[in-house]
Design an enzyme around this catalytic site. Sequence first.
Site, mmCIF file in Angstrom:
data_model
loop_
_atom_site.group_PDB
_atom_site.id
_atom_site.type_symbol
_atom_site.label_atom_id
_atom_site.label_comp_id
_atom_site.label_asym_id
_atom_site.label_seq_id
_atom_site.Cartn_x
_atom_site.Cartn_y
_atom_site.Cartn_z
ATOM 1 N N ASP A 43 -20.135 17.609 -10.749
ATOM 2 C CA ASP A 43 -19.909 18.642 -9.743
ATOM 3 C C ASP A 43 -20.430 18.230 -8.366
ATOM 4 O OD1 ASP A 43 -19.321 21.783 -9.353
ATOM 5 O OD2 ASP A 43 -21.165 21.263 -8.299
ATOM 6 N N SER A 54 -17.110 23.207 -8.079
ATOM 7 C CA SER A 54 -15.951 22.423 -8.520
ATOM 8 C C SER A 54 -15.752 22.528 -10.024
ATOM 9 C CB SER A 54 -16.094 20.954 -8.095
ATOM 10 O OG SER A 54 -17.226 20.353 -8.661
ATOM 11 N N ASP A 55 -16.830 22.502 -10.787
ATOM 12 C CA ASP A 55 -16.714 22.663 -12.242
ATOM 13 C C ASP A 55 -16.077 24.006 -12.602
ATOM 14 O OD1 ASP A 55 -17.644 20.282 -13.262
ATOM 15 O OD2 ASP A 55 -19.706 20.945 -13.463
ATOM 16 N N SER A 56 -16.651 25.071 -12.069
ATOM 17 C CA SER A 56 -16.197 26.411 -12.457
ATOM 18 C C SER A 56 -14.778 26.684 -11.975
ATOM 19 C CB SER A 56 -17.158 27.464 -11.900
ATOM 20 O OG SER A 56 -18.452 27.294 -12.445
#
Length: 398
Positions: A143, A171-173
């Site tokens: 991330d 960015s991950d979520s």
Amino acid sequence: MPAIHASAALQRFRVLDLSRVRSGPTCVRMLADFGADVIRIEPPPGIDPNEAMFAADRWSGDFQNLNRNKRSLTLNLKKPEGAEVLKRLVKSADVVVENWRPDVKERLGMDYESLSRINPRVILASISGFGQTGPYAHRPGFDQIIQGMGGLMSVTGLPGQGPVRAGLAVSDSSTGLYVAIGILTALLEREISGKGQWVHASLLHAQIAMMDFQGARYLNDGDVPVQAGNDHPTSSPMGLFHAANGPFNLGASGEGNWQRFCAALKQPQWLKDPDFSTEKLRVRNRGRLTKEIQEIFSTATVEHWVKLLNEAGVPAGPVYTVPQLFEDPQVQHLGVAKKITAWQGGDRSFITQPVTLERTPADVKRSAPGWGEHTDEILKEAGYSEDAVTSLKNSGVV
């Protein structure tokens, strides 16, 4: 114990979750909360050198929140027998989700072409750091690396402070949520074509998409976004202000809000001031406007100003710590947190889905599974006999 569906909305679908860390589990959690039968497939303990990072502490709030409503099957895909078990499960699956590096699935024979030969209706959802092809395709991506390369760190923080990461895994979520939308879209399309397809997204592309108006400003207007701290880059007065007892946020952007704001603070002269006559001019003259507003706000409390401004129809709100946000009456009314008893016997609290379907709502029905907790029942559902399950255990496949 058979699958427990959290909702009726997606209960007819089965999802094989091969993903790790955050982006993939975030995607699959949404499907699980809306009722899909999600099987989390993970290596037996001791197989993956990185397991301590994403699988070992199963009682932690983060792991529990990411992996609730799922069942767990341990499977060693490095063994041919493990790959065969997975292929048998694919026959009855609707979706397979993975976030390996792009070359791993080809090496394991789990690429879309291979899976579609087993089950033409299956949807393979792949998440990567940088994309399935291209010069960076084989790079690992976390991330914070993507926050930097996706531009977010360049616009986060105070002016001149230097790059600052956002305080959550943006960015991950976001990639997980984008892929969940892609999966649901592919399932809808399958109702017409009868065929599955490959759905894939990268953290890099998702992060840039989340930059939204910042990126569009540059592409279309040549306006290079920079750090603006707590001020909105294109609206004023909009940002963080300080009352007598602490900070609060104000959102008096747009002409309607601006007029209501001036009336609420009993400052009609601001409406006649040529420096403040348009949004662009208020941004250009933000320093002077902020100074005059701040002098007024420093005379009373956060509670006073938030109440006054909201009653006038001007957006304003306090700045909470995490403990404070869960104490807010509106947060409690929305049912943002739900406590259930976990399989270990203790209580765990979960953050519920923020989107509500009135007739078939999402829910949290069970905690994250123990490591391989449902291995026996899943294998038996797939047609393995008691002796076959024992053999797979004895050979270290499960």
